[in-house]
Design a protein around this motif. Structure first.
Motif, PDB file in Angstrom:
ATOM      1  N   UNK A  62       9.827  17.765 -24.788  1.00  0.00           N
ATOM      2  CA  UNK A  62       9.690  17.209 -26.301  1.00  0.00           C
ATOM      3  C   UNK A  62      10.718  16.434 -26.701  1.00  0.00           C
ATOM      4  N   UNK A  63      11.904  16.463 -25.895  1.00  0.00           N
ATOM      5  CA  UNK A  63      12.917  15.619 -26.435  1.00  0.00           C
ATOM      6  C   UNK A  63      12.701  14.156 -25.886  1.00  0.00           C
ATOM      7  N   UNK A  64      11.878  14.248 -24.608  1.00  0.00           N
ATOM      8  CA  UNK A  64      11.596  12.825 -24.141  1.00  0.00           C
ATOM      9  C   UNK A  64      10.307  12.140 -25.036  1.00  0.00           C
ATOM     10  N   UNK A  65       9.412  13.003 -25.433  1.00  0.00           N
ATOM     11  CA  UNK A  65       8.338  12.788 -26.313  1.00  0.00           C
ATOM     12  C   UNK A  65       8.971  12.328 -27.865  1.00  0.00           C
ATOM     13  N   UNK A  66      10.057  12.935 -28.204  1.00  0.00           N
ATOM     14  CA  UNK A  66      10.536  12.397 -29.398  1.00  0.00           C
ATOM     15  C   UNK A  66      11.086  11.155 -29.382  1.00  0.00           C
ATOM     16  N   UNK A  67      11.905  10.766 -28.044  1.00  0.00           N
ATOM     17  CA  UNK A  67      12.575   9.641 -27.829  1.00  0.00           C
ATOM     18  C   UNK A  67      11.439   8.314 -27.773  1.00  0.00           C
ATOM     19  N   UNK A  68      10.387   8.778 -26.987  1.00  0.00           N
ATOM     20  CA  UNK A  68       9.249   7.789 -26.757  1.00  0.00           C
ATOM     21  C   UNK A  68       8.481   7.325 -28.115  1.00  0.00           C
ATOM     22  N   UNK A  69       8.308   8.385 -28.936  1.00  0.00           N
ATOM     23  CA  UNK A  69       7.649   8.232 -30.574  1.00  0.00           C
ATOM     24  C   UNK A  69       8.717   7.326 -31.291  1.00  0.00           C
ATOM     25  N   UNK A  70       9.886   7.587 -31.378  1.00  0.00           N
ATOM     26  CA  UNK A  70      10.511   7.085 -32.008  1.00  0.00           C
ATOM     27  C   UNK A  70      10.965   5.584 -31.645  1.00  0.00           C
ATOM     28  N   UNK A  71      10.872   5.252 -30.364  1.00  0.00           N
ATOM     29  CA  UNK A  71      10.998   3.791 -29.887  1.00  0.00           C
ATOM     30  C   UNK A  71       9.544   3.167 -30.360  1.00  0.00           C
ATOM     31  N   UNK A  72       8.617   3.903 -30.170  1.00  0.00           N
ATOM     32  CA  UNK A  72       7.265   3.049 -30.474  1.00  0.00           C
ATOM     33  C   UNK A  72       7.009   2.738 -32.029  1.00  0.00           C
ATOM     34  N   UNK A  73       7.790   3.768 -32.877  1.00  0.00           N
ATOM     35  CA  UNK A  73       7.879   3.683 -34.282  1.00  0.00           C
ATOM     36  C   UNK A  73       8.846   2.419 -34.503  1.00  0.00           C
ATOM     37  N   UNK A  74       9.853   2.181 -33.884  1.00  0.00           N
ATOM     38  CA  UNK A  74      10.758   1.152 -34.132  1.00  0.00           C
ATOM     39  C   UNK A  74       9.968  -0.095 -33.825  1.00  0.00           C
ATOM     40  N   UNK A  75       9.151  -0.224 -32.707  1.00  0.00           N
ATOM     41  CA  UNK A  75       8.924  -1.291 -32.315  1.00  0.00           C
ATOM     42  C   UNK A  75       7.718  -1.938 -33.111  1.00  0.00           C
ATOM     43  N   UNK A  76       7.225  -1.093 -33.657  1.00  0.00           N
ATOM     44  CA  UNK A  76       5.812  -1.497 -34.453  1.00  0.00           C
ATOM     45  C   UNK A  76       6.407  -1.785 -35.876  1.00  0.00           C
ATOM     46  N   UNK A  77       7.601  -1.607 -36.211  1.00  0.00           N
ATOM     47  CA  UNK A  77       8.102  -1.711 -37.619  1.00  0.00           C
ATOM     48  C   UNK A  77       8.413  -3.167 -37.671  1.00  0.00           C
TER      49      UNK A  77
END
Length: 77
Positions: A62-77
């Motif tokens: 879950x921590x790995x998924x959190x980091x990946x999802x947060x990185x995706x969100x920052x890139x798409x912003x």
């Protein structure tokens, strides 16, 4: 119901809640990881070490998924 059983019920209930809310925010994935840690602690405290071990692994996933999802969100912003 003793304190340890209540703690386990709370941990697993939080896991269910945060899992259901994961699509709303990456922070719910982080909360899910935290509740997995609580469930892992419950497993070890109760003496069910396989349950504790699997929940600890879920927390890492879950921590790995959190980091990946947060990185995706920052890139798409």
């Amino acid at each position: 119901m003793d304190g340890l059983t209540f703690f386990g019920l709370l941990a697993v209930s939080l896991m269910l809640l945060f899992y259901a809310l994961e699509e709303n925010s990456p922070w719910f994935i982080l909360a899910f990881a935290g509740s997995c840690v609580l469930a892992s602690a419950y497993g070890f405290l109760q003496g069910a070490w396989p349950f504790g071990l699997v929940e600890a692994i879920w927390a890492v996933v879950a921590l790995a998924r959190f980091r990946r999802r947060l990185a995706d969100k920052v890139q798409s912003a």
